[in-house]
Design a protein around this motif. Sequence first.
Motif, PDB file in Angstrom:
ATOM      1  N   LEU A  18       7.721 -34.052-118.789  1.00  0.00           N
ATOM      2  CA  LEU A  18       8.052 -32.666-118.454  1.00  0.00           C
ATOM      3  C   LEU A  18       6.880 -31.955-117.801  1.00  0.00           C
ATOM      4  O   LEU A  18       7.056 -31.021-117.025  1.00  0.00           O
ATOM      5  N   CYS A  19       5.671 -32.397-118.128  1.00  0.00           N
ATOM      6  CA  CYS A  19       4.475 -31.637-117.786  1.00  0.00           C
ATOM      7  C   CYS A  19       3.731 -32.180-116.578  1.00  0.00           C
ATOM      8  O   CYS A  19       3.259 -31.424-115.740  1.00  0.00           O
ATOM      9  N   ILE A  20       3.593 -33.510-116.496  1.00  0.00           N
ATOM     10  CA  ILE A  20       2.810 -34.098-115.409  1.00  0.00           C
ATOM     11  C   ILE A  20       3.664 -35.088-114.623  1.00  0.00           C
ATOM     12  O   ILE A  20       4.702 -35.543-115.095  1.00  0.00           O
ATOM     13  N   PRO A  21       3.218 -35.441-113.412  1.00  0.00           N
ATOM     14  CA  PRO A  21       3.998 -36.360-112.578  1.00  0.00           C
ATOM     15  C   PRO A  21       4.160 -37.730-113.226  1.00  0.00           C
ATOM     16  O   PRO A  21       3.193 -38.296-113.733  1.00  0.00           O
ATOM     17  N   VAL A  22       5.374 -38.250-113.188  1.00  0.00           N
ATOM     18  CA  VAL A  22       5.648 -39.558-113.776  1.00  0.00           C
ATOM     19  C   VAL A  22       5.008 -40.662-112.944  1.00  0.00           C
ATOM     20  O   VAL A  22       4.616 -41.701-113.453  1.00  0.00           O
ATOM     21  N   GLY A  23       4.838 -40.427-111.628  1.00  0.00           N
ATOM     22  CA  GLY A  23       4.374 -41.473-110.726  1.00  0.00           C
ATOM     23  C   GLY A  23       2.881 -41.708-110.685  1.00  0.00           C
ATOM     24  O   GLY A  23       2.403 -42.501-109.879  1.00  0.00           O
ATOM     25  N   LEU A  24       2.102 -41.050-111.520  1.00  0.00           N
ATOM     26  CA  LEU A  24       0.658 -41.252-111.507  1.00  0.00           C
ATOM     27  C   LEU A  24       0.292 -42.638-112.039  1.00  0.00           C
ATOM     28  O   LEU A  24       0.834 -43.082-113.045  1.00  0.00           O
ATOM     29  N   GLY A  25      -0.661 -43.311-111.347  1.00  0.00           N
ATOM     30  CA  GLY A  25      -1.150 -44.592-111.813  1.00  0.00           C
ATOM     31  C   GLY A  25      -2.136 -44.413-112.948  1.00  0.00           C
ATOM     32  O   GLY A  25      -2.510 -43.284-113.298  1.00  0.00           O
ATOM     33  N   ALA A  26      -2.580 -45.542-113.518  1.00  0.00           N
ATOM     34  CA  ALA A  26      -3.483 -45.500-114.669  1.00  0.00           C
ATOM     35  C   ALA A  26      -4.788 -44.788-114.328  1.00  0.00           C
ATOM     36  O   ALA A  26      -5.295 -43.969-115.107  1.00  0.00           O
ATOM     37  N   GLU A  27      -5.342 -45.080-113.138  1.00  0.00           N
ATOM     38  CA  GLU A  27      -6.609 -44.461-112.743  1.00  0.00           C
ATOM     39  C   GLU A  27      -6.433 -42.960-112.519  1.00  0.00           C
ATOM     40  O   GLU A  27      -7.272 -42.149-112.929  1.00  0.00           O
ATOM     41  N   GLU A  28      -5.332 -42.586-111.870  1.00  0.00           N
ATOM     42  CA  GLU A  28      -5.060 -41.171-111.609  1.00  0.00           C
ATOM     43  C   GLU A  28      -4.844 -40.420-112.926  1.00  0.00           C
ATOM     44  O   GLU A  28      -5.319 -39.291-113.106  1.00  0.00           O
ATOM     45  N   LEU A  58      -4.521 -22.872-115.347  1.00  0.00           N
ATOM     46  CA  LEU A  58      -3.116 -22.939-115.701  1.00  0.00           C
ATOM     47  C   LEU A  58      -3.040 -23.482-117.131  1.00  0.00           C
ATOM     48  O   LEU A  58      -3.977 -24.122-117.604  1.00  0.00           O
ATOM     49  N   TYR A  59      -1.942 -23.216-117.797  1.00  0.00           N
ATOM     50  CA  TYR A  59      -1.799 -23.627-119.196  1.00  0.00           C
ATOM     51  C   TYR A  59      -0.466 -24.345-119.375  1.00  0.00           C
ATOM     52  O   TYR A  59       0.588 -23.782-119.081  1.00  0.00           O
ATOM     53  N   ALA A  60      -0.542 -25.582-119.846  1.00  0.00           N
ATOM     54  CA  ALA A  60       0.666 -26.341-120.157  1.00  0.00           C
ATOM     55  C   ALA A  60       0.966 -26.145-121.641  1.00  0.00           C
ATOM     56  O   ALA A  60       0.132 -26.445-122.491  1.00  0.00           O
ATOM     57  N   GLU A  87       6.298 -26.455-120.339  1.00  0.00           N
ATOM     58  CA  GLU A  87       6.309 -25.540-119.196  1.00  0.00           C
ATOM     59  C   GLU A  87       4.914 -24.991-118.935  1.00  0.00           C
ATOM     60  O   GLU A  87       4.029 -25.068-119.785  1.00  0.00           O
ATOM     61  N   ILE A  88       4.717 -24.462-117.744  1.00  0.00           N
ATOM     62  CA  ILE A  88       3.397 -24.036-117.287  1.00  0.00           C
ATOM     63  C   ILE A  88       3.290 -22.517-117.264  1.00  0.00           C
ATOM     64  O   ILE A  88       4.186 -21.826-116.776  1.00  0.00           O
ATOM     65  N   LEU A  89       2.179 -22.014-117.778  1.00  0.00           N
ATOM     66  CA  LEU A  89       1.874 -20.588-117.745  1.00  0.00           C
ATOM     67  C   LEU A  89       0.671 -20.342-116.841  1.00  0.00           C
ATOM     68  O   LEU A  89      -0.199 -21.198-116.703  1.00  0.00           O
ATOM     69  N   ILE A 136       6.531 -27.292-109.343  1.00  0.00           N
ATOM     70  CA  ILE A 136       6.416 -26.310-110.425  1.00  0.00           C
ATOM     71  C   ILE A 136       6.497 -24.895-109.849  1.00  0.00           C
ATOM     72  O   ILE A 136       7.211 -24.033-110.380  1.00  0.00           O
ATOM     73  N   MET A 137       5.755 -24.651-108.758  1.00  0.00           N
ATOM     74  CA  MET A 137       5.756 -23.322-108.135  1.00  0.00           C
ATOM     75  C   MET A 137       7.147 -22.983-107.596  1.00  0.00           C
ATOM     76  O   MET A 137       7.623 -21.856-107.741  1.00  0.00           O
ATOM     77  N   SER A 138       7.791 -23.963-106.999  1.00  0.00           N
ATOM     78  CA  SER A 138       9.138 -23.740-106.478  1.00  0.00           C
ATOM     79  C   SER A 138      10.116 -23.418-107.598  1.00  0.00           C
ATOM     80  O   SER A 138      10.966 -22.540-107.469  1.00  0.00           O
ATOM     81  N   ARG A 139       9.965 -24.109-108.727  1.00  0.00           N
ATOM     82  CA  ARG A 139      10.840 -23.871-109.877  1.00  0.00           C
ATOM     83  C   ARG A 139      10.705 -22.440-110.374  1.00  0.00           C
ATOM     84  O   ARG A 139      11.690 -21.801-110.747  1.00  0.00           O
TER      85      ARG A 139
END
Length: 240
Positions: A18-28, A58-60, A87-89, A136-139
């Motif tokens: 919900l909070c961060i991109p699912v597609g990030l690799g291990a290093e990212e 920003l605050y998750a 969600e992000i504040l 997130i900004m678009s949402r």
Amino acid sequence: MDLHSIKVACSSCNLRELCIPVGLGAEELAQLEQLIPFRRRVRRGGTLFSAGDPFTSLYAVRSGFFKTCITTVDGRDQVTGFQMAGEILGLDGIVQDKHSCSAVALEDAEVCVLPFDKLEQLSREFSTLQHHLHRIMSREIVRDQGVMLLLGSMRAEERLAAFLLNLVQRLHARGFSKTEMVLRMTREEIGSYLGMKLETVSRTFSRFQEDGIIEVKQRYVRILDADALQRIVNHGDTDA
């Protein structure tokens, strides 16, 4: 309000998708974890940030529930949104480098602090993260438009029905029941958000209960007929 220098392991967080991109690799993902140096705990009634505060992060929301609000010219608090885990504040501070609203905890809460300058730098390196920030900004823009629609064209029954459906759907996405919830906000805060008087909010809750659409016990709400709520939103088929 306590600051805890606790490392946050994004990779094991149950809100990761919900909070961060699912597609990030291990290093990212490892770099993103290094970006988040600590979590902040905010007690019920405490303020995470206030209107006019310098914008730095920003605050998750990791746990708990918040409301955002602004103070009107005549000194009243106007609720502008409710935020929950995942969600992000703080997005309101990006434009002018200071916050335009205040974020207040409706229950004991904990947030992950994301320093914006470092987040921005990292997003330039990882297109997946940059795309996620844009989403997130678009949402938030879409959500604001939805609130404007609520306030501008919907009657009381439609507003409350849409609010309840939206809230339970967001909670369900976080693993909670799709029919039951405990409202963290007061009737007065709901009214402020929906542009309704307290008496109108209470009367509409009672009407929904009398019609067998919901069951209400103080702050506990059970949705008995979600389709009926959706019909109210779609057609406004009640007489206000």
